[in-house]
Design a protein around this motif. Sequence first.
Motif, PDB file in Angstrom:
ATOM      1  N   PHE A   1       0.835  -1.197   0.000  1.00  7.00           N
ATOM      2  CA  PHE A   1       0.000   0.000   0.000  1.00  7.00           C
ATOM      3  C   PHE A   1       0.875   1.255   0.000  1.00  7.00           C
ATOM      4  O   PHE A   1       0.637   2.196  -0.767  1.00  7.00           O
ATOM      5  CB  PHE A   1      -0.914  -0.004   1.218  1.00  7.00           C
ATOM      6  CG  PHE A   1      -1.813   1.201   1.310  1.00  7.00           C
ATOM      7  CD1 PHE A   1      -2.958   1.291   0.532  1.00  7.00           C
ATOM      8  CD2 PHE A   1      -1.512   2.251   2.167  1.00  7.00           C
ATOM      9  CE1 PHE A   1      -3.791   2.392   0.607  1.00  7.00           C
ATOM     10  CE2 PHE A   1      -2.333   3.360   2.255  1.00  7.00           C
ATOM     11  CZ  PHE A   1      -3.480   3.431   1.468  1.00  7.00           C
ATOM     12  N   TRP A   2       1.885   1.252   0.870  1.00 13.25           N
ATOM     13  CA  TRP A   2       2.793   2.406   0.930  1.00 13.25           C
ATOM     14  C   TRP A   2       3.563   2.555  -0.377  1.00 13.25           C
ATOM     15  O   TRP A   2       3.761   3.662  -0.877  1.00 13.25           O
ATOM     16  CB  TRP A   2       3.754   2.239   2.099  1.00 13.25           C
ATOM     17  CG  TRP A   2       4.671   3.414   2.289  1.00 13.25           C
ATOM     18  CD1 TRP A   2       5.960   3.537   1.876  1.00 13.25           C
ATOM     19  CD2 TRP A   2       4.347   4.635   2.940  1.00 13.25           C
ATOM     20  NE1 TRP A   2       6.468   4.757   2.228  1.00 13.25           N
ATOM     21  CE2 TRP A   2       5.492   5.451   2.877  1.00 13.25           C
ATOM     22  CE3 TRP A   2       3.205   5.123   3.563  1.00 13.25           C
ATOM     23  CZ2 TRP A   2       5.531   6.729   3.434  1.00 13.25           C
ATOM     24  CZ3 TRP A   2       3.238   6.394   4.115  1.00 13.25           C
ATOM     25  CH2 TRP A   2       4.380   7.180   4.045  1.00 13.25           C
TER      26      TRP A   2
ATOM     27  N   PRO B   1       3.338   4.853  -7.733  1.00 20.03           N
ATOM     28  CA  PRO B   1       2.144   4.236  -8.342  1.00 20.03           C
ATOM     29  C   PRO B   1       2.495   3.351  -9.521  1.00 20.03           C
ATOM     30  O   PRO B   1       3.391   3.646 -10.318  1.00 20.03           O
ATOM     31  CB  PRO B   1       1.312   5.451  -8.791  1.00 20.03           C
ATOM     32  CG  PRO B   1       1.831   6.596  -8.001  1.00 20.03           C
ATOM     33  CD  PRO B   1       3.284   6.329  -7.770  1.00 20.03           C
ATOM     34  N   GLY B   2       1.793   2.253  -9.622  1.00 21.26           N
ATOM     35  CA  GLY B   2       1.985   1.325 -10.728  1.00 21.26           C
ATOM     36  C   GLY B   2       1.153   0.077 -10.498  1.00 21.26           C
ATOM     37  O   GLY B   2       0.690  -0.189  -9.390  1.00 21.26           O
ATOM     38  N   TRP B   3       0.990  -0.696 -11.532  1.00 17.86           N
ATOM     39  CA  TRP B   3       0.141  -1.872 -11.402  1.00 17.86           C
ATOM     40  C   TRP B   3       0.810  -2.987 -10.602  1.00 17.86           C
ATOM     41  O   TRP B   3       0.119  -3.801  -9.971  1.00 17.86           O
ATOM     42  CB  TRP B   3      -0.270  -2.380 -12.787  1.00 17.86           C
ATOM     43  CG  TRP B   3       0.846  -3.013 -13.577  1.00 17.86           C
ATOM     44  CD1 TRP B   3       1.705  -2.397 -14.418  1.00 17.86           C
ATOM     45  CD2 TRP B   3       1.193  -4.405 -13.578  1.00 17.86           C
ATOM     46  NE1 TRP B   3       2.591  -3.298 -14.962  1.00 17.86           N
ATOM     47  CE2 TRP B   3       2.286  -4.551 -14.455  1.00 17.86           C
ATOM     48  CE3 TRP B   3       0.695  -5.527 -12.925  1.00 17.86           C
ATOM     49  CZ2 TRP B   3       2.887  -5.778 -14.694  1.00 17.86           C
ATOM     50  CZ3 TRP B   3       1.294  -6.749 -13.161  1.00 17.86           C
ATOM     51  CH2 TRP B   3       2.377  -6.875 -14.042  1.00 17.86           C
ATOM     52  N   ARG B   4       2.153  -3.002 -10.590  1.00 17.05           N
ATOM     53  CA  ARG B   4       2.834  -4.081  -9.853  1.00 17.05           C
ATOM     54  C   ARG B   4       2.617  -3.989  -8.340  1.00 17.05           C
ATOM     55  O   ARG B   4       2.218  -4.981  -7.710  1.00 17.05           O
ATOM     56  CB  ARG B   4       4.315  -4.092 -10.207  1.00 17.05           C
ATOM     57  CG  ARG B   4       4.604  -4.592 -11.620  1.00 17.05           C
ATOM     58  CD  ARG B   4       6.103  -4.640 -11.890  1.00 17.05           C
ATOM     59  NE  ARG B   4       6.386  -5.208 -13.198  1.00 17.05           N
ATOM     60  CZ  ARG B   4       6.401  -4.522 -14.327  1.00 17.05           C
ATOM     61  NH1 ARG B   4       6.127  -3.204 -14.303  1.00 17.05           N
ATOM     62  NH2 ARG B   4       6.649  -5.117 -15.477  1.00 17.05           N
ATOM     63  N   PRO B   5       2.910  -2.827  -7.698  1.00 12.38           N
ATOM     64  CA  PRO B   5       2.603  -2.778  -6.263  1.00 12.38           C
ATOM     65  C   PRO B   5       1.115  -2.900  -5.977  1.00 12.38           C
ATOM     66  O   PRO B   5       0.725  -3.454  -4.941  1.00 12.38           O
ATOM     67  CB  PRO B   5       3.144  -1.406  -5.826  1.00 12.38           C
ATOM     68  CG  PRO B   5       3.264  -0.616  -7.082  1.00 12.38           C
ATOM     69  CD  PRO B   5       3.573  -1.595  -8.162  1.00 12.38           C
ATOM     70  N   LEU B   6       0.279  -2.412  -6.898  1.00 11.27           N
ATOM     71  CA  LEU B   6      -1.161  -2.590  -6.726  1.00 11.27           C
ATOM     72  C   LEU B   6      -1.541  -4.069  -6.755  1.00 11.27           C
ATOM     73  O   LEU B   6      -2.401  -4.524  -5.990  1.00 11.27           O
ATOM     74  CB  LEU B   6      -1.916  -1.828  -7.817  1.00 11.27           C
ATOM     75  CG  LEU B   6      -3.446  -1.903  -7.756  1.00 11.27           C
ATOM     76  CD1 LEU B   6      -3.961  -1.269  -6.468  1.00 11.27           C
ATOM     77  CD2 LEU B   6      -4.063  -1.222  -8.978  1.00 11.27           C
TER      78      LEU B   6
END
Length: 590
Positions: free
Chosen positions: A186-187, A193-198
Amino acid sequence: MFRLGLTPVVRLARPATPAVGGVSAVAGLLPAFALLVIGFWQVPFTVMKHDLSCLPGGTDNRLNTYVLEHGSRWLAGREKAFWSAPFCWPSPKTIARSDAHLGELPAYAALRACGLGPERAFQCVVLLFFALNYAAAYWAARRFGLRAFGAAAAAYLFAFGLATVEHLNHLQLLPRCLVPPAFYFFWRTLRHPGWRPLAGLAACGVGQLYLTMYLGVMTAGVLAALFAATLVASRGRLPWAAHLRPGWAEVGRRLAVVAVAALLALPVVRPHVRMASTTPPLSRETLVGFIPDAAGWACPPTTSAAWAWARPHLPLGDDPYRPEKTLFLGVVPWLAVVGSLFVIVRRPRRGAGLVAACALVAVAVPLVVVKAAAWSPYEQTLSLPLVGTLRAVGRVVLVLLVPVGLLVGFAADALTLHVARRFGNVGGALAGAALLVLLVFDQRLASADDAAWDVQRYAIADAVARREALAAVMREGVIEAESKGVRGPVAYVFPRTAVGDWDLETQLDSMAAAQSVGVPTLNGWTGYPPAGWYPFASLSGIEVWLRGNGLALEEPAGRVVLIGEPRGLDDDAAERGFRSRVARRPFPAR
């Protein structure tokens, strides 16, 4: 000290160095390994005794064992449906009325397949998730930039801290190993921002729902608080362009992540939603009664070796929900929170990162989830979606251990680095070790033989003996019913206590015995009982329940194998008629 603890936060993209300068990677793992061993000795091997003769908890954990055993039997083809376990018969979707334990089921089923009994397999699952909780918290702490001593401290507090002890009676809350990684992803999503950490965040969120839906929902709430705290701490300075204008290709990838997560969550969420729609909601009085008071956040468990002496000096009152409101984190964690707030006030620019956000969350959550002068901010949110389904809101402390643990870790690293710069690496390592010793002392528990543990565990031998004795009587009745041509016999064991008493020991013994015999039972116990069901003390009560489900007590005769004697309604003509016609078997001698 705390100023130095802020510096690792900016290096989220890579793990911190193993320990203080010059220490090898292997040596850097020594603090983590030492605290892991101490933690196991202090908590699971204390509550279960060092000879593993006990299981933690009471009614809730016996229900957890039943649910896991039901899932194992379903995987082996011995049960027809997973969500409709044969208790509170013939009510459907009974598993959805409590925790389904889908995340723990593979491990439990594998242990049962290896020949372990239900109680031993459950013990192994308990030990496994203590280890996974510690490993996950350590992994996340390292990714957040904590060094060896700080990461070990954060992991110890999360996995073995005082706040977990009062919830050993509810081991459906133990599997929370995906909560710390969810905080990290989340942090990471907020800052980069990006789809991988999401995708990492989505995987942790869905996985935690399968492990424990209660904590999955609470994790979402604390992460929302972390987002608000980050906005305050950073004065709104986030990479908004990357969040709001990422490009169409990136938008597609993010939407795909959300869609896949929703589809994966659907199998575990839908049965619970359907159950909630057909079950009367909890009363507002019940929900308000579970909101912790101010004293609860300062109340240590009775098994605390360092702080139990403080309980008589707190205004606790006569509260039946007190175990759910024992939320004391320890002195060291609260000192870390106060120190972090001091940094924010004295050096607001340096405190604009993770430390500030964690400190604000550590203060805001208790201020919201507290009742003072018969009023609570949390009470004002009960009408919001999902909020009214969370009965014991004090359990949010198990999620709060992540940000508070990070603050303790930053303090430990700050002290270690400060001393190392003045006295060398050996001095820094000694300072870090001293702080870990202080944390262990702060979180120390009573010995395994202390009487304070008696309400938090039960002897395996006693539970097995009661189950087998009851199963033997039940099996005789089932064989006799089947010999008379009765198809699908059902068992029911009358409560052995006064009318109106739930006698949960009998209910759970009966569920376990019926499960081992392989027959349904009208007995039951779950978080949200079906409408119209209760521990029936009379034959007339059983008749009302069965009639409401299109059945009858005496049609066909002998279908319900009754054990024990009914109580109450002695002057009722219908009850006397049932007693004269319907045979019962004596309750086994204990």
